[in-house]
Design a protein around this motif. Structure first.
Motif, mmCIF file in Angstrom:
data_model
loop_
_atom_site.group_PDB
_atom_site.id
_atom_site.type_symbol
_atom_site.label_atom_id
_atom_site.label_comp_id
_atom_site.label_asym_id
_atom_site.label_seq_id
_atom_site.Cartn_x
_atom_site.Cartn_y
_atom_site.Cartn_z
ATOM 1 N N HIS A 1 -34.709 -115.869 45.389
ATOM 2 C CA HIS A 1 -35.608 -116.848 45.599
ATOM 3 C C HIS A 1 -37.058 -116.542 45.389
ATOM 4 O O HIS A 1 -37.926 -117.296 45.218
ATOM 5 C CB HIS A 1 -35.436 -117.240 47.120
ATOM 6 C CG HIS A 1 -34.342 -117.810 47.399
ATOM 7 N ND1 HIS A 1 -34.135 -118.979 47.530
ATOM 8 C CD2 HIS A 1 -33.207 -117.181 47.919
ATOM 9 C CE1 HIS A 1 -32.541 -119.377 47.534
ATOM 10 N NE2 HIS A 1 -32.254 -118.447 48.025
ATOM 11 N N GLY A 2 -37.307 -115.151 45.272
ATOM 12 C CA GLY A 2 -38.862 -114.557 44.872
ATOM 13 C C GLY A 2 -38.896 -113.793 43.829
ATOM 14 O O GLY A 2 -39.097 -114.204 42.680
ATOM 15 N N ILE A 3 -38.578 -112.707 44.269
ATOM 16 C CA ILE A 3 -38.961 -111.470 43.495
ATOM 17 C C ILE A 3 -38.066 -111.490 41.850
ATOM 18 O O ILE A 3 -38.651 -111.254 41.067
ATOM 19 C CB ILE A 3 -38.583 -110.129 44.111
ATOM 20 C CG1 ILE A 3 -39.217 -109.772 45.259
ATOM 21 C CG2 ILE A 3 -38.422 -108.935 42.919
ATOM 22 C CD1 ILE A 3 -40.664 -109.214 44.831
ATOM 23 N N SER A 4 -36.903 -112.126 41.962
ATOM 24 C CA SER A 4 -35.936 -112.261 40.976
ATOM 25 C C SER A 4 -35.813 -113.742 40.739
ATOM 26 O O SER A 4 -34.855 -114.308 40.007
ATOM 27 C CB SER A 4 -34.700 -111.513 41.186
ATOM 28 O OG SER A 4 -34.874 -110.226 41.555
ATOM 29 N N LEU B 1 -34.497 -105.806 55.968
ATOM 30 C CA LEU B 1 -33.593 -106.027 55.487
ATOM 31 C C LEU B 1 -33.703 -106.567 54.013
ATOM 32 O O LEU B 1 -34.402 -107.748 53.919
ATOM 33 C CB LEU B 1 -32.821 -107.131 56.428
ATOM 34 C CG LEU B 1 -31.418 -107.822 55.648
ATOM 35 C CD1 LEU B 1 -30.399 -106.651 55.295
ATOM 36 C CD2 LEU B 1 -31.021 -108.648 56.694
ATOM 37 N N LEU B 2 -33.052 -106.068 53.117
ATOM 38 C CA LEU B 2 -33.110 -106.621 51.625
ATOM 39 C C LEU B 2 -31.867 -107.192 51.258
ATOM 40 O O LEU B 2 -30.854 -106.445 51.218
ATOM 41 C CB LEU B 2 -33.588 -105.239 50.945
ATOM 42 C CG LEU B 2 -34.280 -105.530 49.459
ATOM 43 C CD1 LEU B 2 -35.785 -106.371 49.779
ATOM 44 C CD2 LEU B 2 -34.370 -104.261 48.920
ATOM 45 N N ASP B 3 -31.581 -108.467 50.716
ATOM 46 C CA ASP B 3 -30.663 -108.992 50.350
ATOM 47 C C ASP B 3 -30.595 -109.399 48.941
ATOM 48 O O ASP B 3 -31.430 -110.203 48.481
ATOM 49 C CB ASP B 3 -30.502 -110.226 51.298
ATOM 50 C CG ASP B 3 -29.014 -110.620 51.007
ATOM 51 O OD1 ASP B 3 -27.979 -110.333 51.861
ATOM 52 O OD2 ASP B 3 -28.636 -111.654 50.194
ATOM 53 N N GLY B 4 -29.812 -108.962 48.160
ATOM 54 C CA GLY B 4 -29.666 -109.314 46.838
ATOM 55 C C GLY B 4 -29.769 -110.862 46.421
ATOM 56 O O GLY B 4 -30.386 -111.202 45.328
ATOM 57 N N LEU C 1 -41.148 -119.288 32.060
ATOM 58 C CA LEU C 1 -40.351 -120.295 32.577
ATOM 59 C C LEU C 1 -38.970 -119.636 33.086
ATOM 60 O O LEU C 1 -38.568 -118.757 32.590
ATOM 61 C CB LEU C 1 -39.903 -121.310 31.370
ATOM 62 C CG LEU C 1 -40.952 -121.922 30.544
ATOM 63 C CD1 LEU C 1 -40.462 -122.606 29.370
ATOM 64 C CD2 LEU C 1 -41.702 -123.110 31.532
ATOM 65 N N SER C 2 -38.499 -120.346 34.044
ATOM 66 C CA SER C 2 -37.343 -119.898 34.563
ATOM 67 C C SER C 2 -36.410 -121.363 34.717
ATOM 68 O O SER C 2 -36.822 -122.271 34.824
ATOM 69 C CB SER C 2 -37.242 -119.461 35.878
ATOM 70 O OG SER C 2 -37.535 -120.326 37.073
#
Lengths: 650, 307
Positions: free
Chosen positions: A508-511, A500-503, A392-393
């Motif tokens: 929104h996805g991976i984290s 481009l990878l934005d923290g 769960l998040s």
């Protein structure tokens, strides 16, 4: 005598009633195990049924009964009109009786197809479970299901009631065989105390009184077990947890926090911490209408006042600084699904626990438990009555304990945000970051490393440049994303291939589900580094924009991606400048304490000591100059290994 | 004043009290506009007492609503004014179905079913809608009557105040689903897990104030069918041959006086009531005509919005 007169008692025990302790139990059995008969018999035998009710029962037994005119005790229980007319049982019912020793609350759950949901409901408040087995049938799949749910809901005491002993001639060997069967099965579950009682609910053998027909059995009647079993040690007396339910402010002087002590105890003068804010104070007083107390323990409902004027609201927990629950934006839990509508992953739901409410999402289903075999199976949804382990998040930090350690602070419900239906009962598992859980066996074999069949030189030929990563770090609103985007455009127009990878986007996805604690920020950057590495391994460039407020985090990033591939660019601007430029309202929110651990405001920001490049963005962000500087830097080569990063594809 | 923790373990009354206070606070915190349905009987007197405890040193943060059928015992309405309104200083809303009163609806001519519908259920629904209450706390206990055994602590009602037994929310731990939409309402029963004896033991322990009708004293009564009816005022219609006589009686349950049966008793203190109760072989509701009308009468009334 009219019926309006109070008749003398049948029993002669006209003693003064005393305050007793309370035992809550659940009864589970299949349709024909005789559960209703047993409860009816129990209530009749302890005198919990009044004469006028018995008279009514007698009439109904002649009309609907299945006992040939004798009192059918099962009819005492099926109270609803539909139930009696259609012979079905709709829902959990609660019954009450008391003996001289104890007061009892029975959660009576029907054994029909909706049993999982109803059982979980009844079991959630029970200290003990009576599992009913038909002596002529022995331990069935159904019995095992019941035992599993009882164990899952954290009930530590089980009485296996072997009913219908009259139909097996009160045979000891039959009872022993059933006992052995169940013991073997129960050893796989988390039930610490299992007892066995052979009985006949219909004839009352071993129900309230020991049976003369089963001399071989010496452990006393079912009622005797219920009266004497000790459940006090199930309570969590160790961990002080006080969910704030209501802030009591009757005037300008008094400010108290009301709630029910979920576990443990608290004394005046003790230091406490407020979660999730982490603020500390001391208990000034424990207020009740009957006078103030020096100490109070679970399950008392009290009002606490504190030494300091700190911010505490409904939904916060008060705990001891040295003994805190987990606080985070993710959790692992077992869910019992209670809705006809199957679980839809990723959809926002209401979450409610002992303290308050929040919005949450079920991120993934790790497995579903087959309640018949207790095996785990892959599943992408949970249907009515299914049980599964899920991640769960939460949209805000939640304080919780593992259900195993604390039934009050480890439990929650999920509610549909549109229909308001109660969708699931949830129990938190032992926590750990990113789902590494203590005590659970690995589910997969160790991972292998797969080598790409494509040679690096071929990639260089195809793309016209070596892979590299530009790590842009700096305070929030220092210009990271703006510069990153411009740089990407410039590189793209020159024919370079990359990502481009934005923290922030990562969240929104991976984290998804990661919060903003130090550990969680660090985890977000670690994930970013792993992705940058994969992108570079594929021959492409990566522009990574992360706040990365700590030096150790930046170092870790470079190590994962490979030092030789990374250009670390620090965007240099003061907190004041960034605050002026911020259009997202985050600085303001951080000032007001709505955001937790905000770099530069409520958390430390360590200025990089040795970045590869520093771009000053104090006054304005000059995109052309910044990108130009960067490309110049990239073209001149960065790596200590000697090779250069050729950005230009001539 | 500081006293130390009670040395003994939590008793059943402590556990029930704590649970009820938790429920009352949950109502105050999770609802916009809650109300206590105050019938002036022993159960709502206990709730009122628990409410004072739950919000001490503050006052209960919600009003009391009394649906006055106009046929209550005078002593009950006196008690309401004297204790709840004056002594505690609480806001008390009194709702009467004026139309029913003008039409002279009474329990003698209309039968208890129609009478209850007009003078209790209807004004209750109207009052809830009128004031926009989103939670109504009541004194219902699960041990009172069979259909109540399946009633939830937080019992959901639709916009028409109807109860649907097949559509109840499962209730887990002490975590209550309090979500509702505008117009929807929940009925909340903090005494769900209490029995009649628990209530009386608690009243004795706490010295909670309640009307004297619960204690035995000589009262003018007539015998009607199996019921002892107290003649409370001049509106009581005596049948041919009926002559009120003084008998020492008390009530186990209070409703409208012409349909509430008293019991002969000598219990004139709360302690004696408790003692009498553990010795009785008769249930509490034997004196209430409303429950006996027909099988499942209570369930049907509840579906229609009766409390």
């Amino acid at each position: 005598m009219t019926s309006g007169t109070i008749a003398p008692a049948l029993s002669t025990t006209a003693v003064r009633p005393v305050e007793k302790d309370l035992l809550r139990f659940i009864t589970c059995g299949s349709v024909d195990d005789g559960k209703s008969t047993l409860i009816g018999r129990l209530m009749l035998d302890v005198g919990a049924v009044y004469s006028d009710q018995i008279a009514a029962l007698q009439m109904e037994s002649e009309k609907h009964g299945t006992n040939g005119g004798e009192i059918d005790t099962a009819l005492l229980l099926d109270g609803l009109e539909d139930e009696r007319q259609q012979g079905i049982t709709i829902d959990v019912a609660y019954r009450y009786f008391a003996t001289e020793k104890r007061k009892f609350i029975i959660a009576d759950t029907p054994g029909h197809e909706q049993f999982t949901r109803n059982m979980a409901t009844g079991a959630s408040t029970a200290d003990l479970a009576i599992l009913l087995v038909d002596a002529t049938k022995g331990v069935l799949t159904q019995t095992k299901r019941h035992a599993f749910i009882v164990s899952l809901l954290g009930i530590k005491h089980v009485i296996l009631a072997v009913n219908k002993m009259d139909l097996v001639a009160y045979d000891e060997a039959t009872f022993d065989a059933i006992r052995g069967d169940f013991k073997r099965f129960a050893s796989k579950l988390d039930i610490t105390d299992v007892r066995f009682v052979p009985l006949s609910a219909r004839h009352g053998d071993n129900v309230a009184e020991p049976s003369a027909r089963m001399h071989w059995y010496e452990d006393g009647s079912l009622l005797h077990q219920l009266e004497t079993i000790y459940v006090g040690s199930d309570q969590n007396l160790r961990d002080f947890r006080f969910p704030v339910q209501w802030v009591n402010r009757p005037d300008n002087v008094f400010r108290g926090f009301s709630g029910t002590i979920a576990s443990g105890s608290v004394r005046v003068g003790e230091e406490i911490v407020v979660l999730p804010s982490g603020k500390r104070s001391r208990v000034r007083s424990i207020v009740t209408m009957d006078g103030t107390l020096d100490e109070a323990a679970a399950p008392r409902s009290v009002t606490l006042t504190l030494e300091d004027e700190i911010d505490v609201t409904r939904g916060d927990y008060l705990c001891r600084p040295g003994n805190q629950p987990h606080v985070g934006r993710t959790g692992e839990a077992m869910l019992v699904w209670m809705s006809e509508t199957p679980l839809n992953q990723g959809r926002p739901l209401w979450f409610k626990n002992a303290a308050g409410r929040a919005v949450c999402e079920v991120e993934s289903i790790r497995y579903e438990v087959d309640v018949n075999t207790l095996h785990r199976k892959q599943s992408d949804t949970l249907r009515l009555n299914a049980i599964g382990r899920c991640s769960l998040s939460f949209h805000q930090p939640i304080a919780y304990d593992a259900y195993e350690k604390n039934r009050k602070t480890g439990a929650f419900i999920l509610v549909d945000r549109i229909t308001h239906e109660t969708l699931a009962a949830g129990m938190f598992l032992d926590y750990g970051l990113s789902g590494d859980l203590a005590g659970s066996e690995p589910r997969f074999l160790p991972a292998r490393r797969v080598q790409s069949p494509i040679d690096d030189s071929h990639r260089l030929q195809r793309y016209g440049h070596e892979p590299f990563t530009v790590l842009l770090t700096g305070l929030p609103a220092s210009g990271k994303t703006t510069i990153a985007k411009h740089l990407e455009k410039r590189l793209f127009s020159r024919g370079a291939v990359g990502v481009l990878l934005d923290g922030e986007s990562l969240r929104h996805g991976i984290s998804k589900g990661l919060g903003f604690s130090k550990e969680e920020r660090s985890e977000n950057l670690r994930r970013g580094a792993e992705i940058a590495k994969l992108i570079n391994d594929s021959g492409q460039f990566c522009i990574a924009a992360f706040c990365a407020p700590e030096e150790s985090m930046r170092q870790q990033f470079c190590e994962i991606v490979g030092r030789h591939r990374v250009v670390h660019v620090h965007l240099d601007a003061s907190v004041a400048a960034c605050r002026l430029r911020d259009t997202t309202g985050r600085y303001l929110a951080a000032d007001n304490g709505e955001i937790y651990g905000f770099p530069g405001v409520t958390a430390e920001y360590e200025t990089p000591a040795t970045p590869d490049l520093t771009i000053v963005t104090e006054e304005l962000i000059d995109l052309e100059a910044a990108a130009g500087k960067l490309i110049e830097r990239l073209a001149s080569g960065i790596c200590s290994g000697g090779g250069s990063v050729a950005v230009a594809k001539s | 004043m500081t006293s130390s923790v009670r040395p003994r373990a939590t008793s059943h009354l402590d556990a029930l009290e704590s649970e009820a206070i938790h429920i009352l606070r949950e109502v105050a915190a999770a609802f916009e506009n809650p109300v206590l349905l105050y019938s002036i009987g022993k159960d709502s007197s206990v709730i009122l007492h628990l409410m004072r405890k739950a919000f001490y040193p503050g006052k209960p943060p919600m009003p009391l609503l009394h649906i006055d059928s106009t046929w209550e015992f005078r002593e009950m309405t006196d008690f309401r004014e004297r204790f709840a309104r004056q002594q505690l200083g609480l806001r008390v809303i009194v709702k009467i179905n004026e139309e029913g009163r003008r039409a002279g609806v009474n329990p003698f001519d209309f039968g208890s079913n129609a009478y209850t519908e007009v003078m209790r259920t209807q004004p209750l629904k109207e009052a809830l809608t009128e004031h926009g209450f989103d939670a109504a706390i009541g004194g219902g206990r699960r041990d009172e009557e069979r259909s109540r055994a399946k009633e939830r602590v937080f019992s959901f009602r639709d916009r028409n105040h109807r109860w649907e037994p097949r559509n109840q929310r499962p209730e887990l731990w002490n975590i209550y689903n309090t979500w509702r939409r505008p117009g929807e309402c929940l009925r909340v029963f903090p005494l769900s897990n209490w029995t009649e004896l628990d209530v009386w033991q608690y009243i004795e322990r706490e010295q909670a104030p309640l009307p004297d009708l619960y204690l035995a004293k000589p009262r003018p009564v007539v015998m009607r069918g199996d019921d002892l009816i107290v003649v409370d005022d001049e509106r009581m219609r005596l049948e041919a041959g009926e002559q009120p006589e003084l008998r020492t009686v008390r009530f186990r349950t209070l409703g409208c006086y012409p349909v509430t049966g008293a019991v002969e008793s000598t219990a004139s203190t709360i302690g004696e009531v408790v003692q009498e109760l553990i010795e009785t072989r008769y249930s509490e509701r034997q004196g209430r005509a409303i429950d006996r009308d027909e099988a499942c009468a209570m369930e049907r009334k509840k579906r229609e919005g009766y409390f």
